[in-house]
Structures are given as C-alpha cells and as structure tokens.
Design an enzyme around this catalytic site. Structure first.
Site, mmCIF file in Angstrom:
data_model
loop_
_atom_site.group_PDB
_atom_site.id
_atom_site.type_symbol
_atom_site.label_atom_id
_atom_site.label_comp_id
_atom_site.label_asym_id
_atom_site.label_seq_id
_atom_site.Cartn_x
_atom_site.Cartn_y
_atom_site.Cartn_z
ATOM 1 N N SER A 37 34.025 40.567 28.133
ATOM 2 C CA SER A 37 33.498 39.566 29.071
ATOM 3 C C SER A 37 32.272 38.948 28.404
ATOM 4 C CB SER A 37 33.066 40.273 30.369
ATOM 5 O OG SER A 37 32.203 39.465 31.138
ATOM 6 N N TYR A 45 29.552 47.629 34.757
ATOM 7 C CA TYR A 45 30.485 46.643 34.200
ATOM 8 C C TYR A 45 30.010 46.194 32.819
ATOM 9 C CZ TYR A 45 33.400 42.370 34.177
ATOM 10 O OH TYR A 45 34.308 41.381 33.873
HETATM 11 N N1 NAD Z 1 37.400 36.483 36.436
HETATM 12 C C1 NAD Z 1 36.336 36.402 35.644
HETATM 13 O O1 NAD Z 1 35.436 35.572 35.849
HETATM 14 C C2 NAD Z 1 36.223 37.324 34.456
HETATM 15 C C3 NAD Z 1 35.174 37.094 33.564
HETATM 16 C C4 NAD Z 1 35.023 37.915 32.461
HETATM 17 C C5 NAD Z 1 35.923 38.951 32.249
HETATM 18 N N2 NAD Z 1 36.929 39.159 33.126
HETATM 19 C C6 NAD Z 1 37.839 40.269 32.848
HETATM 20 O O2 NAD Z 1 39.169 39.796 32.792
HETATM 21 C C7 NAD Z 1 40.052 40.855 33.169
HETATM 22 C C8 NAD Z 1 41.015 40.349 34.225
HETATM 23 O O3 NAD Z 1 40.256 40.050 35.383
HETATM 24 P P1 NAD Z 1 40.720 39.006 36.502
HETATM 25 O O4 NAD Z 1 39.584 38.120 36.756
HETATM 26 O O5 NAD Z 1 42.051 38.465 36.183
HETATM 27 O O6 NAD Z 1 40.785 39.992 37.761
HETATM 28 P P2 NAD Z 1 41.899 40.257 38.870
HETATM 29 O O7 NAD Z 1 41.272 41.156 39.860
HETATM 30 O O8 NAD Z 1 42.505 38.990 39.337
HETATM 31 O O9 NAD Z 1 43.023 41.049 38.050
HETATM 32 C C9 NAD Z 1 42.765 42.339 37.547
HETATM 33 C C10 NAD Z 1 43.975 43.212 37.816
HETATM 34 O O10 NAD Z 1 43.684 44.530 37.295
HETATM 35 C C11 NAD Z 1 44.203 45.459 38.209
HETATM 36 N N3 NAD Z 1 43.523 46.743 38.079
HETATM 37 C C12 NAD Z 1 42.283 47.068 38.492
HETATM 38 N N4 NAD Z 1 42.024 48.358 38.246
HETATM 39 C C13 NAD Z 1 43.135 48.861 37.653
HETATM 40 C C14 NAD Z 1 43.475 50.145 37.178
HETATM 41 N N5 NAD Z 1 42.631 51.178 37.273
HETATM 42 N N6 NAD Z 1 44.694 50.312 36.620
HETATM 43 C C15 NAD Z 1 45.571 49.280 36.539
HETATM 44 N N7 NAD Z 1 45.299 48.046 36.983
HETATM 45 C C16 NAD Z 1 44.091 47.843 37.547
HETATM 46 C C17 NAD Z 1 43.937 44.851 39.578
HETATM 47 O O11 NAD Z 1 44.779 45.440 40.567
HETATM 48 C C18 NAD Z 1 44.263 43.396 39.314
HETATM 49 O O12 NAD Z 1 45.615 43.115 39.586
HETATM 50 C C19 NAD Z 1 39.162 42.011 33.630
HETATM 51 O O13 NAD Z 1 39.001 42.930 32.567
HETATM 52 C C20 NAD Z 1 37.843 41.331 33.922
HETATM 53 O O14 NAD Z 1 36.752 42.213 33.813
HETATM 54 C C21 NAD Z 1 37.115 38.362 34.229
#
Ligand code: NAD
Length: 316
Positions: free
Chosen positions: A143, A160
C-alpha cells in the site's frame, strides 16, 4: 511475462474490490484462476462476473491461517490437476489495529495477521509451485502505507502500516533471492493509493463489528466520541451517527480517484511489463515522490495525505 493466456493464477481476497477485478480481467485474458476469500458469497459473485473467460475455481480460505493456506494450495493442485502455478496475487487485506498503545491487542494482531501473515503464508505455500513453473511471478500487495504510515493526522495507523511495510520489505528482499535461487520467477510489490472498494465495510465485518443500523447505544457513543473531534456535530442523534458510519464507508468507495477495475488493469499491465514496483493511482505516485524527496517532513505533525500528494504532484 508478456501474456497471461493459458497460465494459472492464484488470487487471494478475490471476493471483492481489487481482487475481484484481478480475477475477472485475468479470466478474460485467458488465464485460469484459483481465487480464495473468507467471503463465499463474494467469491460466487466474482465467479459469475468472470463467466465466459478462462476457468475460475473458488476456495474459502483464511490467509492468516497457515494450515488453511496449505489446504487451499492442495485444492488448487487437485482441481486444476497441476504441480505448478504461474502467478500468485497476494491481495487479501483488512484495515484496523489503529493504535498500538490504546487499541485492543486482538484487533491489532488480526490486522497484522491478515496483511502480513497472509502474504507470508501464501509465499510459503505457493513459491515452490511458482518455482515449478517455467515462468512465474509473485505479486504482493502492500500500500502507500508501506512507505508512509499516516492516513489521517490524529488517527494512528500502526498495524496496517507495519504489515504493509513488512510486505514491501519482504518483496524487495525476495528480488535478490529469486535472482540467485530461481531466476525464472519474478516478484512485484503493488502499492495502491486510494482505490474505490468496500474495504472499510469489509474491515468492520472482519473485526466482528455490527452493521451501522444494528449498533447499540454504547457502540454509537464510542463512535460519536471518535467522530466529534473530526467534525461530527456533538448533538448528532444516534441515528445520525449510524448514518455517518455508513456514509464514511460508502464515501471511501465512491469518491476514490481510481476504481478497483482501473487498479487491476494497472497491476496486470505492470506485471506484463516486468515491473517489480507497481504504484497504483496518481495519488500513489505523488505520495511516493514527496516521501522520497523529504522523508523527515513527511512525518511533521499535521502533515496530511493531501498536502503530501500536492507536494509530490508539483515536484513530479
Ligand atoms: N482500497 C484501497 O484504497 C487500498 C489502498 C492500498 C492498498 N489496498 C490493499 O489492496 C488489497 C485489496 O483491498 P481492497 O480495497 O480490494 O479491499 P476489499 O475489502 O474490497 O477486498 C479484500 C478482500 O479480501 C478478503 N479478505 C479479508 N481478510 C481475508 C482473509 N483473512 N483471508 C482471505 N480473504 C480475506 C475480504 O473478504 C475481501 O473480499 C488489500 O491488501 C488492501 O490492503 C487497498
């Protein structure tokens, strides 16, 4: 890896957001996918959206649990009748664990366990399968909080950020490890800025939090105390507080400068181009520039993401 056609990819967190879009776009590109998530209904929705492309199998698995990840790996090998995979997207993640000092220890460890432990467990389970392929790539999602820890002044973001720094450091260290020990396998670290997903809602659920409309008066009082210093009127009714919680989660998704589909395209283009450092979104590029230009100023009290993005954007 110039083409995904005919390859097999593993995607964690494929039931929502960026992971879902990775699955859909990989399948459309002719790449078979094994997607895991905790959320079975989310996985089913992803599989439905990917229909018409290459084969997608879905697997319920908690990536924070090493034995569950090994079972997931065995299911992938069995269901895809394979001893190797070409791509592993360690994408699953949750927020939370804000304060190390004042927050609950179990929440801190849950967040760290998913965001770092999930990446570690998947690397342990799947790197041998990447090495068994003729051409592989491990894609770990960090991230912007993997190079800058503060999302909002006054709101610590320790679990995080620590996990995302660990993901970045591990991935960078693996660059040389793969060069020495398995040069046909690459590693990439993904650092998204603000992406429009349901991560705020999914995080609340992952920590056992109630839906906003089901919040008790005591739970509302805790949220009110946290939100009043951030602009919520002190006299807001319980229902107005519940509404604010819902609006914050929806607003995070709906006001993002980059959509989940755009993020997945940037990630897949980066992997195809052989990039090992994939920044997602103009905000991520600007933050990266600002933090590298002046890492000390990045942590001066009151520094906001917006002020850094503006500084980095004008520098870049
Ligand atoms: N959305 C943002 O702004 C953002 C920014 C930087 C990084 N990220 C990273 O991108 C990645 C995807 O995030 P997103 O925004 O698509 O979130 P999201 O919540 O839409 O999707 C994440 C998915 O991971 C699943 N998940 C959570 N814990 C889990 C576990 N223990 N085992 C299996 N699955 C699990 C959730 O059920 C969900 O379906 C993450 O690593 C997040 O930290 C997101």
């Amino acid at each position: 890896m110039q083409s995904f056609e005919g390859k097999l990819a593993v995607v964690t967190g494929g039931g929502s957001g960026i992971g879902r879009e990775l699955v859909v776009q990989l399948a459309a590109a002719g790449c078979a996918v094994a997607a895991c998530d905790l959320n079975e209904a989310g996985l089913a929705e992803t599989a439905a959206r990917a229909a018409g492309g290459a084969r997608v199998t879905t697997h319920v698995c908690n990536v924070a649990d090493g034995e569950a990840v090994e079972r997931f790996r065995d299911e992938v090998m069995d269901q895809h009748a394979t001893d190797h995979v070409h791509l592993v997207f360690s994408n699953a993640g949750i927020g939370g664990g804000g304060s190390f000092i004042a927050g609950p220890r179990d929440e801190w460890e849950r967040t760290f366990g998913v965001c770092w432990g999930g990446v570690y467990n998947c690397a342990r389970a799947f790197v041998p399968l990447l090495i068994a392929s003729d051409e592989g790539c491990l894609v770990n999602t960090s991230s912007v909080n993997g190079f800058w820890t503060t999302a909002v002044p006054g709101m610590p973001h320790t679990a995080y950020s620590s996990a995302k720094f660990a993901v970045k450091g591990f991935s960078e260290a693996l660059l040389e490890d793969f060069r020495v020990n398995a040069p046909h396998v690459k590693v990439a670290v993904v650092m998204p800025g603000h992406i429009g997903t349901d991560i705020v809602t999914n995080t609340r659920r992952a920590h056992g939090g109630p839906e906003p409309e089901d919040m008790t008066a005591e739970e509302v009082a805790v949220i009110r105390a946290a939100l009043v210093p951030r602009g919520l009127p002190a006299g807001a009714s319980d229902d107005e507080v519940r509404q604010a919680v819902r609006m914050f989660a929806d607003g995070f998704r709906d006001t993002a400068p980059t959509s989940a589909a755009q993020a997945a395209t940037i990630i897949l283009d980066g992997v195809r181009a052989g990039e090992w450092r994939i920044l997602v979104g103009d905000d991520a590029h600007a933050l990266d520039a600002a933090v590298r230009a002046d890492p000390i100023a990045a942590y001066l009290p009151g520094t906001t993401m917006m002020s850094l993005v503006e500084r980095g954007g004008s520098a870049g």
